[in-house]
Design a protein around this motif. Structure first.
Motif, PDB file in Angstrom:
ATOM      1  N   ASP A   8       0.848  -1.193   0.000  1.00  0.00           N
ATOM      2  CA  ASP A   8       0.000   0.000   0.000  1.00  0.00           C
ATOM      3  C   ASP A   8       0.882   1.240   0.000  1.00  0.00           C
ATOM      4  O   ASP A   8       1.868   1.288   0.724  1.00  0.00           O
ATOM      5  N   GLU A   9       0.528   2.227  -0.802  1.00  0.00           N
ATOM      6  CA  GLU A   9       1.307   3.465  -0.839  1.00  0.00           C
ATOM      7  C   GLU A   9       0.872   4.459   0.234  1.00  0.00           C
ATOM      8  O   GLU A   9       1.520   5.486   0.426  1.00  0.00           O
ATOM      9  N   ASN A  10      -0.189   4.155   0.951  1.00  0.00           N
ATOM     10  CA  ASN A  10      -0.673   5.010   2.032  1.00  0.00           C
ATOM     11  C   ASN A  10       0.133   4.701   3.294  1.00  0.00           C
ATOM     12  O   ASN A  10      -0.218   3.834   4.077  1.00  0.00           O
ATOM     13  N   ARG A  11       1.232   5.394   3.474  1.00  0.00           N
ATOM     14  CA  ARG A  11       2.165   5.113   4.563  1.00  0.00           C
ATOM     15  C   ARG A  11       1.522   5.288   5.940  1.00  0.00           C
ATOM     16  O   ARG A  11       1.767   4.518   6.854  1.00  0.00           O
ATOM     17  N   ALA A  12       0.682   6.300   6.097  1.00  0.00           N
ATOM     18  CA  ALA A  12       0.023   6.516   7.397  1.00  0.00           C
ATOM     19  C   ALA A  12      -0.847   5.314   7.768  1.00  0.00           C
ATOM     20  O   ALA A  12      -0.834   4.860   8.915  1.00  0.00           O
ATOM     21  N   LEU A  13      -1.576   4.786   6.793  1.00  0.00           N
ATOM     22  CA  LEU A  13      -2.425   3.624   7.050  1.00  0.00           C
ATOM     23  C   LEU A  13      -1.584   2.395   7.371  1.00  0.00           C
ATOM     24  O   LEU A  13      -1.870   1.674   8.330  1.00  0.00           O
ATOM     25  N   THR A  14      -0.546   2.132   6.588  1.00  0.00           N
ATOM     26  CA  THR A  14       0.266   0.940   6.833  1.00  0.00           C
ATOM     27  C   THR A  14       0.956   1.010   8.197  1.00  0.00           C
ATOM     28  O   THR A  14       1.047  -0.005   8.888  1.00  0.00           O
ATOM     29  N   ASP A  32       5.671  -0.312  -0.764  1.00  0.00           N
ATOM     30  CA  ASP A  32       4.986   0.838  -1.347  1.00  0.00           C
ATOM     31  C   ASP A  32       4.465   0.570  -2.753  1.00  0.00           C
ATOM     32  O   ASP A  32       3.620   1.314  -3.239  1.00  0.00           O
ATOM     33  N   SER A  52      -3.561  -2.739  -1.591  1.00  0.00           N
ATOM     34  CA  SER A  52      -4.369  -1.594  -1.994  1.00  0.00           C
ATOM     35  C   SER A  52      -4.837  -1.782  -3.433  1.00  0.00           C
ATOM     36  O   SER A  52      -4.019  -2.064  -4.315  1.00  0.00           O
ATOM     37  N   ARG A  79      -7.780  -3.793  -0.175  1.00  0.00           N
ATOM     38  CA  ARG A  79      -8.354  -2.581   0.425  1.00  0.00           C
ATOM     39  C   ARG A  79      -8.841  -1.690  -0.706  1.00  0.00           C
ATOM     40  O   ARG A  79      -8.070  -1.217  -1.524  1.00  0.00           O
ATOM     41  N   GLU A  81     -10.327   1.584  -2.486  1.00  0.00           N
ATOM     42  CA  GLU A  81     -10.130   3.020  -2.322  1.00  0.00           C
ATOM     43  C   GLU A  81     -11.483   3.710  -2.155  1.00  0.00           C
ATOM     44  O   GLU A  81     -12.494   3.221  -2.673  1.00  0.00           O
ATOM     45  N   GLU A 102     -12.340   1.170   4.019  1.00  0.00           N
ATOM     46  CA  GLU A 102     -11.989   1.886   5.241  1.00  0.00           C
ATOM     47  C   GLU A 102     -13.250   2.500   5.815  1.00  0.00           C
ATOM     48  O   GLU A 102     -14.107   2.923   5.055  1.00  0.00           O
TER      49      GLU A 102
END
Length: 136
Positions: A8-14, A32, A52, A79, A81, A102
């Motif tokens: 997943d490129e969403n670092r905050a989520l990972t 990523d 993702s 996941r 989007e 989410e």
């Protein structure tokens, strides 16, 4: 050891999911990009893959074949989007993936990772060739 791979490129989520899993005694590997994640599967066995949908560029059947070759028997959770419709969810589920939106319950993912999965070792040459064909 139970191990989850999050692609997943969403670092905050990972990082958030990673911390929650760590609290439950589950290791998390992060990637990523799709190809980076698939290559990690060649090196490290995992219990669950969280992917993702934004990183999926192949048709669903090709993604299913790739994971079946590289990580046979390992459940894959996609996941979705925000803004993706029910048609995308159904498309992934028809190919054998579990689709989540989410916010999703991290403990539910942890429980899924702890369930015994079919234990089949990938054939290294076939797995390497499959990754090379997709990622170059």
């Amino acid at each position: 050891m139970t191990r989850v791979l999050m692609i997943d490129e969403n670092r905050a989520l990972t990082e958030s999911v990673g911390m929650r899993c760590f609290e439950q005694g589950i290791a998390v590997r992060m990637a990523d990009t799709f190809c980076e994640g698939v290559r990690q599967l060649l090196e490290t066995p995992v219990s669950l893959i969280v992917l993702s949908s934004a990183l999926v560029r192949l048709p669903g059947v090709e993604v299913a074949r790739l994971f079946d070759t590289v990580a046979p028997g390992v459940p894959v959770v996609v996941r979705l989007e925000p803004g993706q419709g029910i048609d995308e969810q159904v498309r992934f589920e028809l190919h054998g993936f579990r689709a989540v939106r989410e916010p999703f319950d991290v403990l539910d993912l942890v429980a899924k990772a702890e369930r015994p999965a079919r234990s089949v070792a990938p054939h290294p040459a076939a797995a390497g060739a499959a990754v090379e064909a997709v990622c170059g």
